[in-house]
Design an enzyme around this catalytic site. Structure first.
Site, mmCIF file in Angstrom:
data_model
loop_
_atom_site.group_PDB
_atom_site.id
_atom_site.type_symbol
_atom_site.label_atom_id
_atom_site.label_comp_id
_atom_site.label_asym_id
_atom_site.label_seq_id
_atom_site.Cartn_x
_atom_site.Cartn_y
_atom_site.Cartn_z
ATOM 1 N N HIS A 197 -26.759 89.688 26.274
ATOM 2 C CA HIS A 197 -27.244 89.457 24.911
ATOM 3 C C HIS A 197 -26.519 90.323 23.883
ATOM 4 O O HIS A 197 -27.032 90.585 22.807
ATOM 5 C CB HIS A 197 -28.761 89.665 24.846
ATOM 6 C CG HIS A 197 -29.520 88.662 25.670
ATOM 7 N ND1 HIS A 197 -30.832 88.809 26.042
ATOM 8 C CD2 HIS A 197 -29.120 87.469 26.206
ATOM 9 C CE1 HIS A 197 -31.211 87.766 26.769
ATOM 10 N NE2 HIS A 197 -30.184 86.945 26.891
ATOM 11 N N CYS A 255 -15.780 86.086 9.717
ATOM 12 C CA CYS A 255 -14.506 85.904 10.441
ATOM 13 C C CYS A 255 -14.538 86.499 11.851
ATOM 14 O O CYS A 255 -13.537 86.454 12.558
ATOM 15 C CB CYS A 255 -13.343 86.489 9.643
ATOM 16 S SG CYS A 255 -13.310 88.296 9.605
ATOM 17 N N CYS A 307 -12.215 90.217 5.277
ATOM 18 C CA CYS A 307 -12.544 89.036 4.458
ATOM 19 C C CYS A 307 -13.710 89.275 3.506
ATOM 20 O O CYS A 307 -14.136 88.350 2.826
ATOM 21 C CB CYS A 307 -12.880 87.849 5.374
ATOM 22 S SG CYS A 307 -14.517 87.972 6.116
ATOM 23 N N SER A 318 -39.227 89.959 31.555
ATOM 24 C CA SER A 318 -40.340 89.002 31.616
ATOM 25 C C SER A 318 -39.905 87.698 32.268
ATOM 26 O O SER A 318 -40.745 86.880 32.638
ATOM 27 C CB SER A 318 -40.867 88.732 30.203
ATOM 28 O OG SER A 318 -39.806 88.294 29.375
ATOM 29 N N ALA A 344 -39.771 101.434 36.199
ATOM 30 C CA ALA A 344 -38.396 101.612 36.682
ATOM 31 C C ALA A 344 -38.046 103.089 36.850
ATOM 32 O O ALA A 344 -37.376 103.472 37.809
ATOM 33 C CB ALA A 344 -37.428 100.951 35.696
HETATM 34 P P1 OAD Z 1 -39.501 91.425 27.564
HETATM 35 O O1 OAD Z 1 -40.068 92.258 26.465
HETATM 36 O O2 OAD Z 1 -39.680 89.964 27.472
HETATM 37 O O3 OAD Z 1 -40.134 91.897 28.949
HETATM 38 C C1 OAD Z 1 -40.141 93.246 29.304
HETATM 39 C C2 OAD Z 1 -40.597 93.361 30.722
HETATM 40 O O4 OAD Z 1 -40.532 94.735 31.063
HETATM 41 C C3 OAD Z 1 -42.034 92.893 30.990
HETATM 42 O O5 OAD Z 1 -42.056 92.044 32.124
HETATM 43 C C4 OAD Z 1 -42.774 94.193 31.279
HETATM 44 O O6 OAD Z 1 -43.821 94.040 32.235
HETATM 45 C C5 OAD Z 1 -41.659 95.044 31.867
HETATM 46 N N1 OAD Z 1 -41.885 96.495 31.784
HETATM 47 C C6 OAD Z 1 -42.659 97.190 30.900
HETATM 48 N N2 OAD Z 1 -42.596 98.496 31.156
HETATM 49 C C7 OAD Z 1 -41.770 98.658 32.219
HETATM 50 C C8 OAD Z 1 -41.301 99.771 32.970
HETATM 51 N N3 OAD Z 1 -41.682 101.010 32.639
HETATM 52 N N4 OAD Z 1 -40.473 99.555 34.013
HETATM 53 C C9 OAD Z 1 -40.089 98.296 34.352
HETATM 54 N N5 OAD Z 1 -40.503 97.206 33.683
HETATM 55 C C10 OAD Z 1 -41.318 97.380 32.631
HETATM 56 O O7 OAD Z 1 -37.965 91.841 27.725
HETATM 57 P P2 OAD Z 1 -36.762 90.995 28.343
HETATM 58 O O8 OAD Z 1 -37.203 90.211 29.515
HETATM 59 O O9 OAD Z 1 -35.632 91.938 28.513
HETATM 60 O O10 OAD Z 1 -33.174 88.655 23.668
HETATM 61 O O11 OAD Z 1 -36.465 90.040 27.141
HETATM 62 C C11 OAD Z 1 -35.441 89.119 27.251
HETATM 63 C C12 OAD Z 1 -34.827 88.857 25.898
HETATM 64 O O12 OAD Z 1 -35.812 88.438 24.945
HETATM 65 C C13 OAD Z 1 -34.228 90.083 25.242
HETATM 66 O O13 OAD Z 1 -32.937 90.401 25.724
HETATM 67 C C14 OAD Z 1 -34.184 89.670 23.804
HETATM 68 C C15 OAD Z 1 -35.557 89.061 23.663
HETATM 69 O O14 OAD Z 1 -35.692 88.104 22.673
HETATM 70 C C16 OAD Z 1 -32.310 88.713 22.675
HETATM 71 O O15 OAD Z 1 -32.320 89.599 21.842
HETATM 72 C C17 OAD Z 1 -31.337 87.584 22.683
#
Ligand code: OAD
Length: 258
Positions: A125, A136, A162, A204, A246
Site C-alpha cells: 500500500h 507528473c 511541474c 483484518s 505481535a
Molecule cells: P486493520 O485496521 O483493518 O486491522 C488491524 C488488525 O490488527 C485487526 O485484525 C486487529 O485485531 C489486529 N491487531 C490489533 N492489535 C494487534 C496487536 N497488538 N498485534 C497483532 N494484531 C493486532 O488493518 P489492516 O488489515 O492492515 O489500506 O488494514 C488493511 C488496509 O486497510 C490498510 O493497509 C489501509 C486500510 O484502509 C490503505 O491505506 C490502502
C-alpha cells in the site's frame, strides 16, 4: 479445510512449524505496529477509520478537492511514525531473518520493519515516506514540514518539475497497487513449498489483494499461522491461530527457535 487450532499462548506446533521451515513469508498489517503506538485502521475506539472518514482522506478525489486538508492528515501521520520506535515484534522478525529465509510483504505504510533491521520485499500500500507529484508522478525529495500536533490544513509542497501538488505515497481507495510490490509478493507465495511457513500478522483480512494471499499460500502447501489478538476474516483458513499481540508472540517464537 480443517478448522485452525486456536490458542492464547504459543503452541509447540507453531514453534515446530517455523523450526522445520526453509522459508518464512511474513504478511503484516496495521496490528504489527500497535505496540509502537501507531493506531490500526479498523479497531473499535482507536482505529483511524473509526475517527476519520476514508472517503475524505484516502481517495484522489478528496485530495483534488482539498489538498491542504488531506495533506495535513498524512503529514501528521508521518510525524507520528517518525516519533515512535519499532516494537519487540519488529525486532524479532529482523532476528528471524538470521535463522530462516524471511520475506516480508506488508500492507503498512510505516517504516518500522526497516528501522528494526528487516529488509521489506513489498510495501503493498505504498509508504508515507515516498511522496510524489500528484500531476507528473515525480518523486518529491525536498523538505517536508511536519506538524507537531494534528492540524486541520497544511499546504502540500509544490513539485519542482511541474508545480503540481505533492501527494502522499500511499495507495488510496480505488487506486492500483504498485505492480512491483504485487509481483514480488505473488512470486514469494508461488515459490512456497510444503513445510514453508506464512505468518499472517495483525491484519483484518478485509482489503484485497492482500487478504487473498494466506489462502493462496495454503494452496501451495505452506503452513499458515495467524498472530492477532482478535478473530479476522482470514482466521478460519489458517492452520494455527495465536490470539496474542505481535510484540509478545513474535519474541517468544524467535526465542524458542534459538
Ligand atoms: P486493520 O485496521 O483493518 O486491522 C488491524 C488488525 O490488527 C485487526 O485484525 C486487529 O485485531 C489486529 N491487531 C490489533 N492489535 C494487534 C496487536 N497488538 N498485534 C497483532 N494484531 C493486532 O488493518 P489492516 O488489515 O492492515 O489500506 O488494514 C488493511 C488496509 O486497510 C490498510 O493497509 C489501509 C486500510 O484502509 C490503505 O491505506 C490502502
Amino acid at each position: 479445510m480443517t478448522t485452525p487450532t486456536v490458542t492464547t499462548t504459543l503452541p509447540d506446533a507453531v514453534i515446530d512449524a517455523v523450526r522445520g521451515a526453509r522459508r518464512v513469508l511474513v504478511l503484516s498489517g496495521a496490528g504489527m505496529s500497535v505496540e509502537s503506538g501507531v493506531p490500526t485502521f479498523r479497531d473499535a475506539q482507536s482505529g483511524l477509520w473509526e475517527q476519520f472518514d476514508p472517503s475524505q482522506l484516502a481517495t484522489i478525489e478528496a485530495f483534488q478537492m482539498d489538498p491542504p486538508f488531506v495533506w495535513a492528515w498524512y503529514a501528521w501521520r508521518m510525524q507520528l511514525v517518525r516519533g515512535v520506535d519499532p516494537n519487540a515484534g519488529h525486532v524479532a522478525l529482523a532476528e528471524l531473518a538470521g535463522l530462516r529465509d524471511v520475506t516480508i510483504s506488508t500492507q503498512n505504510v510505516d517504516d518500522l520493519h526497516e528501522r528494526a533491521g528487516s529488509s521489506v520485499a513489498a510495501h503493498l500500500h505504498g509508504s508515507l515516506f515516498d511522496p510524489r507529484c500528484s500531476e507528473c508522478d515525480t518523486p518529491y525529495e525536498g523538505e517536508i514540514e511536519l506538524p507537531q500536533e494534528p492540524i486541520e490544513r497544511l499546504e502540500p509542497p509544490t513539485c519542482p518539475q511541474c508545480e503540481g501538488d505533492v501527494r502522499p505515497g500511499v495507495v488510496w481507495f480505488g487506486e492500483m497497487l504498485p505492480d512491483e510490490a504485487v509481483e514480488t509478493t505473488e512470486s514469494a507465495v508461488d515459490s512456497l513449498e510444503t513445510g514453508d511457513v506464512v505468518l499472517v500478522i495483525g491484519t483484518s483480512g478485509l482489503v484485497y489483494p492482500a487478504a487473498g494471499y494466506p489462502a493462496m499460500a495454503r494452496a501451495e502447501g505452506a503452513t499458515v499461522i495467524e498472530i492477532n489478538p482478535h478473530e479476522s476474516e482470514v482466521s478460519d483458513m489458517c492452520h494455527h491461530v495465536v490470539r496474542g499481540p505481535a510484540a509478545e508472540v513474535l519474541p517468544q517464537l524467535v526465542a524458542a527457535l534459538g
